[in-house]
Design an enzyme around this catalytic site. Sequence first.
Site, short mmCIF file in Angstrom:
data_model
loop_
_atom_site.label_atom_id
_atom_site.label_comp_id
_atom_site.label_asym_id
_atom_site.label_seq_id
_atom_site.Cartn_x
_atom_site.Cartn_y
_atom_site.Cartn_z
N GLU A 101 -18.81 -15.41 7.23
CA GLU A 101 -17.84 -15.95 8.28
C GLU A 101 -17.27 -17.46 8.10
OE1 GLU A 101 -18.10 -13.59 12.05
OE2 GLU A 101 -20.21 -14.30 11.84
N CYS B 188 -28.27 -18.48 17.52
CA CYS B 188 -29.15 -17.87 16.29
C CYS B 188 -29.58 -18.92 15.47
CB CYS B 188 -28.21 -16.78 15.84
SG CYS B 188 -26.93 -17.23 15.62
N GLU C 290 -24.32 -10.67 11.65
CA GLU C 290 -24.97 -11.91 11.91
C GLU C 290 -26.00 -11.53 12.96
OE1 GLU C 290 -24.91 -14.31 9.79
OE2 GLU C 290 -23.02 -13.53 8.56
N ASN D 151 -23.61 -15.54 23.75
CA ASN D 151 -23.80 -17.02 23.75
C ASN D 151 -22.85 -17.85 23.31
OD1 ASN D 151 -24.00 -15.85 21.17
ND2 ASN D 151 -25.76 -17.19 20.48
#
Length: 491
Positions: A472, A295, A261, A163
């Site tokens: 992150e 997400c 993640e 994505n």
Amino acid sequence: MTSTALDTTAEAIGETPTAQHLINGQWLGDADTPRWNPARPGELAAYSPAGSAVEVDAAVTAAVEAQPAWASLPAPARGAILIKAGTLLEERAEAVAEDLVREEGKTLAEARGEVRRAIDVLRFFGSLGWASSGEVLPSGLADTVVTTRREPLGVFGLITPWNFPIAIPAWKAAPALISGNAVVLKPAELTPLSATHLARALHDAGLPAGVFNVVHGKGRVVGEALARDARVAGLSFTGSTFVGRQLQEILNARHARVQLEMGGKNGVLVLDDADPRKAAQVVAAGAFGLTGQACTATSRVYVTPGIRSAFLEALVAEAALYVPGDGLEGGRIGAVVSSAQFQQDAAAVRSAVERGASLLHGKHDADPSGGLFFAPAVLADLPFDDPAVVEEIFGPVVAVLEVPDYEAGLAAINDSRYGLTAGICTDSLASATDFAARVQAGIVKVNRPTAGLDLNVPFGGVKDSSTNTFREQGRTAVDFYTWGKTVYTGI
Ligand code: ADP
């Protein structure tokens, strides 16, 4: 493995729809796996090679050999290579963005933004080569200096989704590299070209052979071999919760570092004191932008009774503006990435309607004959435990539910296995502050869409969204790729 010369001149970038492995500075592999453009049936977007455990072994071997010399380069010299890679990517940005649209389906504006993000990430982490990486602490002992250092772990595996096919590899690789690690990247099968463009930029910028390697192929073959290789000190993964948890078990069993993640089911609470039109814009941008394939996308909205009807009316009007279309031809939202994902989106909407939900916007062909274009769906009148409210769909689908008051809305948002992002639309500072303190999510947005973050801020979630250990992005990202050391020096 066959070796082929890859034309990496700026003029050639984008002209060849061919991805290759990059192993020990060599472009390798028979690129025989086709990737079709999701917006244009029958149009080829890329060919890529399907790697195996053999390529993973070669890439990890190269990384192990290259890492010590890379780590012993002065950090500013490592940083200069990352910054140069950013400049090369900037020179190639338009062609890279167009390739990204063809293989992933998003709009050209979104792809340009994503490529820009990859460039900025390379520059941000490159500049950290000049930044302090430790502290000087006072000691209780006379004539003694205490300092802290951060050391690289060695070789990292990176497994990334389709994505954000260039930004995510960049935001995992850059902090690993600036810290003195070597990397083996396994990009998503659907988007091999974008990762190859990142690899080309790093390779052409003069990164020593073996420091950054890419192996394309299937997750269960290439990804799993990477996770299981005992020489890989840690793994950073972005993708589904199901796969992430499997990888966590593999990494935990061999006591290696792991950062995940994963999924999200991000909720927004809209209170009576909000402006219904502005709230609808915030929700629509979060839910329908990037075709809902983030997400961090908004997928459930809880509204208090006084604003319900004005908000729904405004949201339906907003949804109508998100006209799907070919990303290269000005669609407001791009194509869904694959027909499997399209069927998943359509089935989620269809079955919610069969269970009694109202579909206020978004009618779909069950089997589109053109591109994979999915009109944004607005669902209402569902029970709180409906699968469309509970399970991640990963498409431009949003469910709107009424709650009696703020407390009930907060409780509903927290009643989820996920906890990545959460939002509130309100004019009340008290409600916004309370929400930020009590909501169970790694990122909180007040009057802003749940999707979209700056590159310098910590990113990650709680519960089934994330390992919730290392974050992150931003300077914090370096922690995952390094270990701390405390040094006493007597003078
Ligand atoms: P998505 O549903 O978004 O494709 P996945 O979790 O299936 O999410 O994929 C994310 C990344 O993980 C991709 O690069 C994919 O190839 C990889 N992957 C999938 N299955 C496995 C696995 N069993 N082991 C390692 N990597 C995997």
